[in-house]
Design an enzyme around this catalytic site. Structure first.
Site, short mmCIF file in Angstrom:
data_model
loop_
_atom_site.label_atom_id
_atom_site.label_comp_id
_atom_site.label_asym_id
_atom_site.label_seq_id
_atom_site.Cartn_x
_atom_site.Cartn_y
_atom_site.Cartn_z
N CYS A 192 -7.83 1.99 1.74
CA CYS A 192 -8.89 1.20 0.92
C CYS A 192 -8.45 0.60 -0.66
CB CYS A 192 -10.38 2.19 0.59
SG CYS A 192 -11.56 1.28 -0.45
N SER A 206 0.78 -1.35 0.13
CA SER A 206 0.12 0.13 -0.03
C SER A 206 0.79 1.15 -0.04
CB SER A 206 -0.99 0.09 1.21
OG SER A 206 -1.97 -1.12 1.14
N HIS A 210 -15.31 -0.57 2.79
CA HIS A 210 -15.13 0.83 3.36
C HIS A 210 -16.33 1.91 3.29
CE1 HIS A 210 -10.99 -0.45 3.42
NE2 HIS A 210 -10.82 0.26 4.28
#
Lengths: 648, 379
Positions: free
Chosen positions: A383, A327, A370
């Site tokens: 997310c 991420s 989310h």
């Protein structure tokens, strides 16, 4: 019989004639000899004089002192120290075995060493000195000097040898030196004659290797007279060489030491870069090793212990380790999408916990989803679906272009070994490498730093520094050479709109400083030093179909080597970025838990004199942090907490 | 001539003989020997006791012997010629056949103060025997085949014994000196021409057939000859000595590097520097001037000897002097050719300079014979 007088006269004349002939012949021969003498000694004298000089004179090199390596403040990292050693010469020793046996009672020597030395001494010419023992301590050295009368042929000597006083901390960055090997000479057109000196030491890896030319210096020379057996008769002339240049690195040895201690026994790496000029403040790979072992000649046991360790102490994970950034890559995807107009700060994406492309379903890490997500929250809560969505709109080419702009997929010009290029994949790359077309699934994976995307901690730190500063920061490792500053030009401004960067930075701020942020536990509460960042958790294994259906197994239930890598990138202070940090903990689990706290401690240490102030930590954590800091095995224990470093 | 025909009254007697010695020869010999002492002192690195002092002692002893020999009348020596040749020959046989068994393969007999090499003795006893032979022989018959065969046998027999030792250098010297005496005695030039062309033919035959199916020698033997003839083809092996010797000579230049400053000899690059290669040190330290001066001194010695031979109307004396001078000359010529790279390396010392007692003594006895012949020459 009595010859007549006439006959006698006759024979006498013959004899005289023949004697004169003989005299003439002898005279001619003597003239030939004289002529030859003239030819050799007058006509050819110059040529023979040269040959006689070549016979007589031998030139020996004097090794120059190797340049020192220091940290940014002048702390010694690599130094030359006096090396006390003893040598033995056969002709002076007489009974070599007896002398060596006596020597073994004074200094520690094993029976094998004794036998090996005796063998070497006997195999060489009688006057060639052979080193018996090196790196003796002063006590042993003086004992030998005291017992000199009982040890004929044994001479104590002092030489220079390399020493790394900060041993473990700089093993990967600075590397070590070792004797020249055949491999070192291979392919070198005109090797420096110094390399021919037996046991001459050159850099083998790291700065020692890549800045060898700067550190080595110029050899001096002495002209000596030798006899036909090669024995040195006297020194005729001596010209000292130039010692190598000293090098000051950009690394702060104290921060480096703190980071090394903070990583402990984790298989991990941390890099801190000064975003204003690219200075690498610390570059640590853990676990590390003692480079001094290699200088001395490492034992098999020690070497095997290093190579067999599954945490790979010899690898410099900070620059050689290529990890899926997970991420932490999302900023790249976001910036690419913003630039392409595929998303805006306000664009909303709905996250039901998964997204479907064709017949494949891609999950968000949070199975429940989310809900409605905008850019800031997509970063803060990481997310995945948001990025799946914008990535398939913007396409891999633009993402790769942005990645390269931010410093991924390229090798920087810094003097360290085994720098990885990482990988910033695009369609052409996959076609060349795998002979396959790029698929949408590849873009989806790449959007969250999985799949083919690979980056080293150094590259991630550069990426973060570029996002934080908006400039094309280039990392550098050498600050000064021989007391002269290495000039550094101000990095050019990146052609990324400032508002895009601001939006992403705002998202990174939320990651740490928003109550829903993934790294909220690693917040710095001192507003002067507040940190922004991004967590990452990258999978090191393919998730099977059954796992996909049943839910991913918790990391804690997996063997170590199959657990996820934990990552964190960040910068601080948020409003005026000074340092960028990247942390990778191999198989550490979640980035927020395993990597972010390390990043916080190290970046705080970089911003402080001495240990970071407890004031910077949230009140609830201070007790735990204080204990942790006190227990760190630091090289120079720091007493008392010192206030914040003033801004430069 | 028999000794009865000598005009005895005119020959000097008693101590007055000393006045009639060939003094220039004595002085020249002493001068050359002194150069030798100097070089031996230098080669020993400034140490008198290593080589110079023993050499001086032997020279002194040799000079005494020379005077004693010179004092004895030449007709005494002529009458001793045959016996001396026989004694030397027997001694040669003894060391050749019994030396290997009884004396541990020695080539010399230890007389306590000196080690006597029969091959050295043979050098001048052969000359004496040949001179006496031609003195006896009717000059008309010198070229008669039978009377040529006798001296040839006198030369060849000891030469073969010396060659078996093996001592190539000395056997070569025996042949050359013997042939010179025969030449001086007037043996027909055709014999010399025949022997020379036979030798040349044999050598040419060996080399011309090389590489053909009917070559005389094996290939490896040719290779050995090549190295022998051209030392530079093996600079670190057999050729090393001669190359280093030439470097020493050449680097001496015009005036040399100075006494005791010769790097080639001081640093041990020179082989056999106190014996066969002593000339290289001289040439290195005193240059062309020194080396050429030595050559002039040698030439003068030979010149004085030949002049004495021409003066001497006694056939034995003249032939004896020529024989001694030829022997002396061939040693010099072969040695200098060798160290200057004109000839292959043959182990031959440089007379009066090279370290070695036996050769020095024998040579001085030879000069004693020359002096005796000169003092007692017919007047």
């Amino acid at each position: 019989m009595k010859p007549s007088a006439r006959q006698a006269e006759e024979s006498n004349r013959t004899l005289n004639r023949r004697a004169l002939l003989l005299g003439g012949g002898m005279g001619a021969m003597i003239a030939v000899l004289g002529g030859r003498m003239r030819y050799l000694q007058v006509d050819q004298a110059d040529a023979f004089q040269l040959l006689a000089e070549e016979n007589r004179i031998s030139i020996r090199l004097i090794p120059p002192g190797r340049g020192l390596i220091q940290d940014r403040n002048g702390k010694p990292i690599a130094a030359n120290e006096q090396n006390y050693r003893v040598v033995i010469t056969r002709e002076a020793a007489g009974d070599v075995d007896l002398v060596l046996r006596r020597l073994a009672t004074i200094i520690p020597m094993t029976a094998e060493e004794l036998a090996a030395t005796a063998e070497e001494v006997k195999s060489l010419s009688a006057f060639v000195p052979v080193t018996v023992a090196e790196r003796l301590n002063w006590t042993d050295f003086s004992k030998i000097a005291l017992n000199a009368p009982a040890l004929p042929g044994v001479v104590p000597e002092v030489g220079l040898s390399r020493r790394y006083p900060l041993d473990f901390d700089f093993a990967h960055v600075v590397g070590y030196v070792g004797p020249v090997s055949e491999k070192d000479l291979e392919g070198v057109e005109n090797p420096d004659p110094l390399l021919r000196i037996p046991k001459f030491q050159i850099g083998k890896i790291g700065v020692e290797k890549w800045m060898e030319d700067t550190l080595r210096g110029q050899a001096g020379a002495k002209r000596i007279e030798v006899n036909s057996a090669g024995r040195v008769m006297r020194e005729l002339e001596r010209q000292e060489g130039d010692p190598g240049a000293n090098i000051r690195l950009t690394i702060d040895a104290d921060v480096q030491n703190f980071a090394q201690a903070r990583l402990g026994e984790e298989s991990a790496a941390v890099v801190v870069i000064d975003v204003t000029n690219g200075d690498i403040i610390c570059c640590v790979s853990s676990p590390s090793f003692d480079p001094n072992l290699f200088v001395r000649g490492i034992s098999h046991t020690d070497y095997n212990a290093l190579t067999e360790n599954d945490h790979r102490p010899l690898a410099n994970k900070a620059v050689s380790g290529a990890y899926p950034p997970g991420s932490t890559f999302k900023m790249v995807t976001a910036l690419a999408a913003l630039e392409a107009g595929a998303t805006t700060e306000e664009t909303k994406v709905s996250c039901p916990g998964y997204i479907e492309f064709g017949d494949r379903r891609f999950h968000c890490w949070r199975r429940s989803g989310h809900g409605t997500v905008r850019l800031e929250r997509s970063l803060a809560e990481s997310c995945d679906v948001y990025y799946y969505d914008i990535a398939q709109k913007v396409g891999i080419e633009k993402i790769a272009e942005m990645g390269r702009k931010l410093g991924l997929g390229q090798r920087y010009d810094i003097p360290m070994s085994a720098l990885t290029e990482g990988n910033m994949p695009d369609k052409a790359w996959k076609l060349e490498k795998h002979k396959q077309d790029w698929r949408i699934g590849d873009t989806i994976n790449a959007s969250i730093g999985q799949g083919y995307v690979l980056a080293s901690p150094l590259q991630l730190a550069v990426m973060t520094a570029r996002i934080a500063s908006g400039r094309a920061v280039v990392p550098r490792l050498v600050r000064m050479v021989q007391d002269k500053d290495v000039p550094v030009a101000e990095a050019p401004v990146l052609d990324i709109p400032a508002e895009h960067l601001a939006a992403v930075r705002q998202g990174m701020n939320a990651v740490v400083n928003d109550d829903a942020g993934t790294a909220k536990g690693s917040r710095i509460v001192d507003p002067m030093m507040a940190m922004a960042g991004k967590t990452g958790t990258s999978q090191v294994r393919n998730i099977s179909a059954s796992e996909r259906d049943s839910g991913v197994i918790s990391n804690d239930d997996l063997p170590w080597e199959r657990r996820d890598h934990a990552l964190f990138v960040g910068f601080a202070p948020v409003d005026a970025p000074r340092y960028a940090v990247a942390v990778v903990v191999e198989h550490g689990g979640g980035g927020s838990v395993a990597a972010a706290p390390i990043a916080r401690d190290v970046i705080l240490r970089a911003m402080s004199h001495g240990l970071p102030s407890l004031e910077a930590y949230p009140a609830s954590q201070r007790g735990r942090i204080e204990t942790m800091l006190q227990e760190l095995p630091l090289r120079y224990p720091v007493t008392g907490m010192v206030p914040i470093r003033t801004k430069a | 001539m028999s000794f009865l025909e000598y005009k005895l009254k005119l020959a000097p007697t008693g101590l007055s003989k000393i006045l009639h010695l060939n003094w220039p020869l004595v002085i020249l010999v002493t001068a050359v020997a002194s150069i030798g002492f100097l070089m031996l002192y230098s080669i020993a690195g400034g140490n008198l006791d290593t080589w110079a002092r023993p050499q001086m002692e032997r020279f002194a002893a040799g000079m005494v012997l020379m005077f004693l020999v010179a004092m004895m009348p030449i007709w005494f020596w002529r009458s001793m010629s045959g016996a001396a040749y026989l004694v030397a020959f027997v001694l040669l046989l003894v060391v050749e056949f019994f030396g290997a068994v009884g004396m541990g393969a020695q080539r010399w007999i230890d007389l306590g103060f000196i080690r006597l090499q029969p091959s050295e003795m043979m050098k001048f006893t052969l000359v004496m025997a040949l001179a006496a032979y031609y003195d006896w022989l009717d000059p008309k018959r010198v070229s008669h085949p039978l009377y040529v065969l006798i001296p040839v046998l006198l030369i060849i027999t000891p030469t073969v014994l010396v060659l078996m030792q093996p001592n190539l250098g000395t056997s070569l010297m025996l042949i050359l000196a013997g042939a010179t005496v025969m030449f001086a005695a007037g043996v027909s030039l055709w014999y010399f021409a025949a022997v020379s062309s036979l030798g040349v033919g044999a050598i040419a035959g060996v080399f011309l057939t090389r590489g053909t199916p009917w070559q005389f020698l094996h290939d490896y033997q040719y290779t050995r000859i090549d190295t022998f003839l051209d030392p530079t083809s093996d600079p670190l092996g057999a050729g090393y000595n001669i190359i280093q010797a030439q470097i020493a000579l050449g680097s001496g230049g015009w005036s040399g590097k100075g006494f005791m400053q010769g790097t080639q000899s001081r640093l041990n690059f020179l082989p056999e520097k106190h014996t066969d290669f002593i000339f290289t040190t001289l040439a290195e330290e005193f240059g062309f001037l020194g080396a050429f001066s030595l050559l002039i001194l040698y030439a003068l010695i030979i010149g004085f000897c030949l002049f004495a031979a021409l003066q001497n109307r006694d056939r034995f004396s003249a032939l004896l002097i020529i024989g001694v001078a030829a022997n002396f000359f061939f040693y010099i010529a072969v040695n200098l050719s060798m160290v200057m790279g004109l000839a292959p390396v043959v182990g031959v010392p440089l007379p009066l300079l090279s370290y070695g007692g036996s050769a020095m003594m024998v040579l001085l006895v030879g000069f004693g014979l020359v002096q005796s012949a000169h003092v007692h020459r017919p007047r």
